[in-house]
Design a protein around this motif. Structure first.
Motif, PDB file in Angstrom:
ATOM      1  N   VAL A   5      47.143  21.028  36.286  1.00  0.00           N
ATOM      2  CA  VAL A   5      46.084  20.402  36.718  1.00  0.00           C
ATOM      3  C   VAL A   5      45.997  19.090  35.747  1.00  0.00           C
ATOM      4  CG1 VAL A   5      44.639  19.542  38.244  1.00  0.00           C
ATOM      5  CG2 VAL A   5      45.532  21.841  38.261  1.00  0.00           C
ATOM      6  N   GLU A   6      47.032  17.985  35.969  1.00  0.00           N
ATOM      7  CA  GLU A   6      46.403  16.432  35.846  1.00  0.00           C
ATOM      8  C   GLU A   6      45.443  16.129  36.179  1.00  0.00           C
ATOM      9  OE1 GLU A   6      51.094  17.353  35.682  1.00  0.00           O
ATOM     10  OE2 GLU A   6      49.181  17.147  37.019  1.00  0.00           O
ATOM     11  N   SER A  21      43.800  14.292  31.159  1.00  0.00           N
ATOM     12  CA  SER A  21      44.226  15.614  30.284  1.00  0.00           C
ATOM     13  C   SER A  21      44.323  16.803  31.519  1.00  0.00           C
ATOM     14  CB  SER A  21      42.465  16.587  30.883  1.00  0.00           C
ATOM     15  OG  SER A  21      41.547  16.015  29.963  1.00  0.00           O
ATOM     16  N   CYS A  22      45.207  17.834  30.891  1.00  0.00           N
ATOM     17  CA  CYS A  22      45.416  18.791  32.195  1.00  0.00           C
ATOM     18  C   CYS A  22      44.971  20.757  31.613  1.00  0.00           C
ATOM     19  CB  CYS A  22      47.992  18.575  30.585  1.00  0.00           C
ATOM     20  SG  CYS A  22      48.520  20.293  31.614  1.00  0.00           S
ATOM     21  N   ALA A  23      44.422  20.856  32.353  1.00  0.00           N
ATOM     22  CA  ALA A  23      44.042  22.003  32.670  1.00  0.00           C
ATOM     23  C   ALA A  23      44.846  22.946  32.993  1.00  0.00           C
ATOM     24  CB  ALA A  23      42.684  22.103  33.399  1.00  0.00           C
ATOM     25  N   ALA A  24      44.978  24.445  32.497  1.00  0.00           N
ATOM     26  CA  ALA A  24      46.013  25.525  33.201  1.00  0.00           C
ATOM     27  C   ALA A  24      45.170  26.654  32.862  1.00  0.00           C
ATOM     28  CB  ALA A  24      46.710  25.217  31.090  1.00  0.00           C
ATOM     29  N   THR A  69      48.498  10.226  20.970  1.00  0.00           N
ATOM     30  CA  THR A  69      48.262  11.362  20.036  1.00  0.00           C
ATOM     31  C   THR A  69      47.905  12.754  21.288  1.00  0.00           C
ATOM     32  OG1 THR A  69      47.051  10.027  18.859  1.00  0.00           O
ATOM     33  CG2 THR A  69      46.312  13.024  18.195  1.00  0.00           C
ATOM     34  N   ILE A  70      48.944  13.730  21.212  1.00  0.00           N
ATOM     35  CA  ILE A  70      48.868  14.840  21.457  1.00  0.00           C
ATOM     36  C   ILE A  70      48.108  16.098  20.870  1.00  0.00           C
ATOM     37  CG2 ILE A  70      51.369  16.380  21.317  1.00  0.00           C
ATOM     38  CD1 ILE A  70      51.529  16.622  24.156  1.00  0.00           C
ATOM     39  N   THR A  71      47.341  16.851  22.096  1.00  0.00           N
ATOM     40  CA  THR A  71      46.587  17.974  21.467  1.00  0.00           C
ATOM     41  C   THR A  71      46.225  19.068  22.044  1.00  0.00           C
ATOM     42  OG1 THR A  71      44.445  16.760  22.000  1.00  0.00           O
ATOM     43  CG2 THR A  71      44.774  16.085  19.336  1.00  0.00           C
ATOM     44  N   ARG A  72      45.346  20.042  21.768  1.00  0.00           N
ATOM     45  CA  ARG A  72      45.328  20.780  22.370  1.00  0.00           C
ATOM     46  C   ARG A  72      44.066  22.336  22.476  1.00  0.00           C
ATOM     47  NH1 ARG A  72      50.370  25.064  23.253  1.00  0.00           N
ATOM     48  NH2 ARG A  72      49.289  25.947  24.881  1.00  0.00           N
ATOM     49  N   ASN A  77      42.399  25.883  27.537  1.00  0.00           N
ATOM     50  CA  ASN A  77      42.889  26.716  28.121  1.00  0.00           C
ATOM     51  C   ASN A  77      43.281  24.494  28.873  1.00  0.00           C
ATOM     52  OD1 ASN A  77      43.698  28.677  27.882  1.00  0.00           O
ATOM     53  ND2 ASN A  77      42.554  29.728  30.083  1.00  0.00           N
ATOM     54  N   THR A  78      42.893  24.150  27.381  1.00  0.00           N
ATOM     55  CA  THR A  78      43.698  22.638  28.048  1.00  0.00           C
ATOM     56  C   THR A  78      44.631  21.693  26.813  1.00  0.00           C
ATOM     57  OG1 THR A  78      41.628  22.466  29.443  1.00  0.00           O
ATOM     58  CG2 THR A  78      42.177  20.582  28.940  1.00  0.00           C
TER      59      THR A  78
END
Length: 124
Positions: A5-6, A21-24, A69-72, A77-78
């Motif tokens: 879910v973005e 944000s991308c919540a998984a 910039t991509i991070t995790r 879980n994001t």
């Protein structure tokens, strides 16, 4: 099974910053490569950035390199996409996706799970 879910899209001015944000969900999420793609009206879906399961390996499209910039955070879980120095050309619906490809694989076919997208509009 992975669900994504973005969130975080909106209307901003050129030069502004925005964080998506991308919540998984899914117990094996931390083992997946996660990528961001974007699609503008009348254009094909294009690769933006990707990050490996460890967060060590990242890869960016030339059009966003140095600005995004991509991070995790696997504990949450994001996955995030920090977008700086935004340009009108960045206007698009942004999607996050999960797959088992290495980050240098930029085709959408390398990813098996997709979110519904979040819209980003950058005005001049």
């Amino acid at each position: 099974q992975v669900q994504l879910v973005e969130s975080g899209g909106g209307l901003v001015q050129a030069g502004d910053s925005l964080r998506l944000s991308c919540a998984a969900s899914g117990r094996t999420f931390s083992s997946y490569t996660v990528g961001w793609f974007r699609q503008a009206p009348g254009k094909e879906r294009a690769f933006v950035a990707a990050i490996s399961w460890s967060g060590i390996n990242t890869y960016y499209a030339d059009s966003v390199k140095g600005r995004f910039t991509i991070t995790r955070d696997n504990s949450e879980n994001t996955v995030y996409l920090q977008m700086n120095s935004l340009k009108p050309e960045d206007t698009a619906v942004y999607y996050c996706a999960a797959g088992r490809a290495i980050v240098q694989r930029t085709t959408a076919y390398d990813y098996g799970y997709w979110g519904q997208g979040t819209r980003v509009t950058v005005s001049s």
